[in-house]
Design an enzyme around this catalytic site. Sequence first.
Site, PDB file in Angstrom:
ATOM      1  CG  HIS A 371      -2.144  -0.819   1.048  1.00  5.81           C
ATOM      2  ND1 HIS A 371      -3.373  -0.295   0.781  1.00  5.81           N
ATOM      3  CD2 HIS A 371      -2.303  -2.167   1.066  1.00  5.81           C
ATOM      4  CE1 HIS A 371      -4.250  -1.260   0.666  1.00  5.81           C
ATOM      5  NE2 HIS A 371      -3.632  -2.418   0.833  1.00  5.81           N
ATOM      6  N   PRO A 372       0.443   2.292  -0.695  1.00  3.70           N
ATOM      7  CG  PRO A 372      -0.792   3.807  -2.002  1.00  3.70           C
ATOM      8  CD  PRO A 372      -0.776   2.364  -1.522  1.00  3.70           C
ATOM      9  CB  SER A 388      -4.457   3.990  -4.406  1.00  2.00           C
ATOM     10  OG  SER A 388      -4.360   2.739  -3.765  1.00  2.00           O
ATOM     11  CB  ALA A 390     -10.668   6.768  -7.333  1.00  2.39           C
ATOM     12  CD  GLU A 391      -9.604   3.093  -2.583  1.00  2.00           C
ATOM     13  OE1 GLU A 391     -10.235   2.074  -2.909  1.00  2.00           O
ATOM     14  OE2 GLU A 391      -8.431   3.059  -2.160  1.00  2.00           O
ATOM     15  CD  GLN A 392      -3.638   8.460  -1.365  1.00  2.00           C
ATOM     16  OE1 GLN A 392      -3.137   9.581  -1.373  1.00  2.00           O
ATOM     17  NE2 GLN A 392      -2.922   7.347  -1.163  1.00  2.00           N
ATOM     18  CG  PHE A 423      -1.584   5.532   8.622  1.00  2.00           C
ATOM     19  CD1 PHE A 423      -2.022   5.047   9.846  1.00  2.00           C
ATOM     20  CD2 PHE A 423      -2.426   6.374   7.898  1.00  2.00           C
ATOM     21  CE1 PHE A 423      -3.265   5.397  10.350  1.00  2.00           C
ATOM     22  CE2 PHE A 423      -3.676   6.734   8.397  1.00  2.00           C
ATOM     23  CZ  PHE A 423      -4.087   6.245   9.624  1.00  2.00           C
ATOM     24  CB  ALA A 426     -11.219   2.369   4.808  1.00  2.00           C
ATOM     25  CB  VAL A 427      -9.012   7.582   2.484  1.00  2.00           C
ATOM     26  CG1 VAL A 427      -7.574   7.376   2.941  1.00  2.00           C
ATOM     27  CG2 VAL A 427      -9.225   7.028   1.077  1.00  2.00           C
TER      28      VAL A 427
END
Length: 471
Positions: A371-372, A388, A390-392, A423, A426-427
């Site tokens: 994971h980034p 990732s 889209a989620e961020q 870290f 689930a943003v």
Amino acid sequence: MNRYPRDLRGYGAQAPHPEWPGNAKIAVQFVLNYEEGGENCVLHGDPASEAFLSDIPGAAAWPAARHWNMESIYEYGARAGFWRLHRLFTGANIPLTIYGVATALARSPEQVAAMQQADWEIASHGLKWVEHAEMPEADERRTIHEAIRLHTEVTGAPPRGWYTGRCSMNTVRLAAQTAQFDYISDTYDDDLPYWRHIDGRDQLVIPYTLECNDMRFATSPGWITGAQFESYLRDSFDTLYQEGVAGSPRMMTVGLHCRLIGRPGKIAGLRRFIEYIQGFEGVWCPRRIDIAEHWARRHPPSSAERPSAMDRQTFVARFGSVFEHSPWIAERAHDLELGPAHDGAAGVHNALCRVFRRADHDARQAVLRAHPDLAGKLAAAGQLTAESTAEQAGAGLDLLTDDERARLQRLNTDYMAKHGFPFIIAVRDHDKASISAALERRTANDTDTEFAEACRQVERIAELRLRDMLT
């Protein structure tokens, strides 16, 4: 492929709104089984007499012999019970679906004429009222086709519905393979119709009932009086009607037999139930073919993905990125015992999580390290996965101020230095402020605690991604 054929999922928590005609709150459908003259009897070429569904306590088949009392009880259904029911339902202006055994219909021309004059649907109940359970598949296939042929000859039209009752594991498939039926009813598994994909075509299934059924006058546990039958029917109706009022209309089927409910002391309870439901608004009393036509028009079969039917390559291509840069999880999930219950987001998520949870510590830690960092160097360089990114962005992490980005990067560095993996959160469950607060709080955890929490967050991210992918 290790696949489980039974469907334990159905519609799940979100069943479709049936949109019954007239905005009805419930569809109450009455079926009259016409079996008299089609039951086991040596006169019909059977090896023994009938022993099922009569008022003879503990009835047993008589091998190679006629059973006068049993025959007489079945004859009552044709001679008296049918006409009593005919008067009741035509008087109440409620149409019936007849499950007609083809050989029984052939021996009852006056009853068939009365059914047709009343515009009742005559569906097929098989060639004879006998067990199919141990019938060889080829024999059952021939029997189904002969039932269709004789039914068409006797009634003047082929049957559009099918219900065997005393069926085998092959019956539904064999009936569907004829491509003859608008619906098949050899199931008891839902309160709504549904489509089933069988041998390349979609077959509508309208489930039947063995509990709102007068057959329990002849079984144990069962009904003794008409009032007991009436009470159970009313309780079933009240529950389903209230569900309909609350926005989730359903279907209620009532199964009847001429020789059982056609008796005077039993039919009184049925008559009171009909009078009861006629006092409610929004009650639709159709034939089963009316339900089939409505469902095909308003809820045609969909072409939704079926993960359990995918080959390995397709499955991994579709779900290999759900766990970040860890396609091995999808590869191993494909080897599990998947089935219809895994054809939705929750099912695929469960399969993927099982693989993740059974993996050793190093393998799971590798998933965490894949994971980034949040708003880190990969994000700045545009090298995140599409998911990732889209989620961020959804959490506003692509719109950080310089101070916010610097603080987040500092916290990420501290977290990574202490725990050995980035870290993960689930943003989509958070905003910028709560993400920052969680990062600061969780950095203080011991690593074992934080490892478990990071794994939970990975599973939550996977869940949210699958919800987007599989509606």
